[in-house]
Write a protein that holds these residues in place. Structure first.
Motif, short mmCIF file in Angstrom:
data_model
loop_
_atom_site.label_atom_id
_atom_site.label_comp_id
_atom_site.label_asym_id
_atom_site.label_seq_id
_atom_site.Cartn_x
_atom_site.Cartn_y
_atom_site.Cartn_z
N VAL A 1 0.73 -1.22 0.09
CA VAL A 1 -0.13 0.13 0.03
C VAL A 1 0.99 1.27 -0.02
CG1 VAL A 1 -1.75 1.17 1.17
CG2 VAL A 1 -1.87 -1.21 1.34
N ALA A 2 1.75 1.22 0.82
CA ALA A 2 2.62 2.48 1.20
C ALA A 2 3.47 2.57 -0.43
CB ALA A 2 3.69 2.52 2.29
N VAL A 3 4.05 1.58 -0.84
CA VAL A 3 4.92 1.81 -1.98
C VAL A 3 4.05 2.09 -3.33
CG1 VAL A 3 6.51 0.60 -3.75
CG2 VAL A 3 6.69 0.27 -1.04
N GLY A 4 2.88 1.25 -3.43
CA GLY A 4 2.13 1.74 -4.57
C GLY A 4 1.49 2.95 -4.61
N VAL A 5 1.15 3.42 -3.37
CA VAL A 5 0.39 5.04 -3.30
C VAL A 5 1.69 5.91 -3.61
CG1 VAL A 5 -0.69 6.59 -1.92
CG2 VAL A 5 -1.45 4.36 -1.94
N CYS A 6 2.87 5.88 -2.95
CA CYS A 6 3.90 6.87 -2.89
C CYS A 6 4.46 6.81 -4.16
CB CYS A 6 4.79 6.70 -1.82
SG CYS A 6 4.29 7.01 -0.05
#
Length: 326
Positions: free
Chosen positions: A47-52
């Motif tokens: 989630v963090a990597v995909g969004v950022c």
């Protein structure tokens, strides 16, 4: 400037960095270097990597009590983040923010937040400020399923929709608010919350970095183009407990079968397949060396001087009047 997560290799490396960072942090909690414990992000890295990976340099984000992954994915120095967790002067916030309040304003990280849902209005405020200043910035608010019943989140959704602000609300639905299953606490649905305010929403496989990235790019692009807020519900899972204290308390609210079923969907495994074993091993070695340096850096940093405990209470540096604090 943040490091772009614009290739599968860079996204895999960040996934591995977040996973390794959290594993190292768990070790330092057990040894007593990090006091008070942490809320591990292991399992939710996609989630963090995909969004950022969908954000630009000028964009802002607000995080949660389980925020190390967001802070790292946005480009924060892992050495300084680890020093912050250990309460050292070389930490991102001089050891004063700790695990639940780490921030780096130079990267647009407006802070993790220990209050459930409290990052949402901060992100809305940042989006409004950018609009007033004529700046091309998008704000992202991360929160968990436990925030879906918080009034401050609903107020934030309403204001963002009314003013068509460039905010992307990202719900990391890991199925539990501490130990309470979301299914027993949330009437309706996460997407229904967004629909009630006329906000475009999508449910995403939060264990798939590329699926999250694709959905985030669409949401961020719409917000940046003036299309107003968006809402993403990322279905994910934390492999560890809600907090490191959980092991000591020996809580039993999830079955081993449930946990192993989600572990089989580990986002690192899927990302590793996309780049090949040899390249994955080389990146793993790079990350291991980076984390070893982060540990050395954090442990070499000094603890803050207790005499400065009242510093930084006010933006202008003013200290409380004599006798105001016992």
């Amino acid at each position: 400037m943040t490091t772009p997560l614009d290739t599968p290799e860079r996204r895999y490396r960040m996934l591995r960095l977040i996973r390794g960072f959290e594993e190292l942090a768990l070790t330092l909690v057990r040894s007593g270097v990090i006091t008070g414990g942490i809320h591990p992000y292991i399992g939710q890295e996609a989630v963090a990597v995909g969004v950022c990976s969908a954000l630009g340099d000028g964009d802002r984000l607000t995080s949660t009590h389980r925020g190390h992954g967001h802070v790292l994915a946005r480009g924060a120095d892992p050495r300084r983040l680890l020093a912050e967790l250990a309460g050292r002067v070389d930490g991102l916030n001089q050891g004063r923010g700790g695990s639940m309040h780490a921030a780096d304003l130079s990267l647009g990280i407006l802070g993790a937040n220990g209050i459930v849902g409290a990052g949402a209005p901060i992100a809305v405020g940042a989006a409004w400020a950018a609009r007033q200043a004529g700046e091309d910035r998008v704000a992202v608010a991360f929160f968990g399923d436990g925030a879906l019943n918080q009034g401050v989140l609903l107020e934030s959704l309403n204001l963002a929709a009314m003013w068509r602000l460039p905010v992307v609300f990202v719900c990391e639905n890991n199925g539990y608010a501490t130990t309470l299953p979301a299914a027993t606490a949330v009437a309706g649905s996460a997407l229904g919350r967004a629909a009630a305010f006329g906000i475009p929403a999508a449910e995403v496989d939060g264990m798939d970095t590329e699926a999250v990235r694709s959905a985030a790019e669409e949401a961020v692009g719409r917000a940046r183009a003036g299309g107003g807020p968006a809402f993403l519900e990322c279905r994910t899972y934390r492999f560890e407990g809600h907090h490191t204290m959980e092991r000591r308390m020996k809580l039993r609210y999830r079955t081993p079968e449930e946990v192993s079923g989600w572990r089989a969907r580990d986002p690192l495994l899927r990302a590793a397949e996309a780049i090949g074993a040899a390249r994955g091993e080389a990146l793993d070695a790079e990350v291991a060396a980076e984390l070893a340096e982060a540990e050395r850096f954090a442990l070499a940093s000094e603890h803050p001087d207790p005499a400065g405990a009242l510093d930084h209470l006010y933006a202008d540096g003013t200290r409380p009047r004599a006798g105001a604090v016992a």
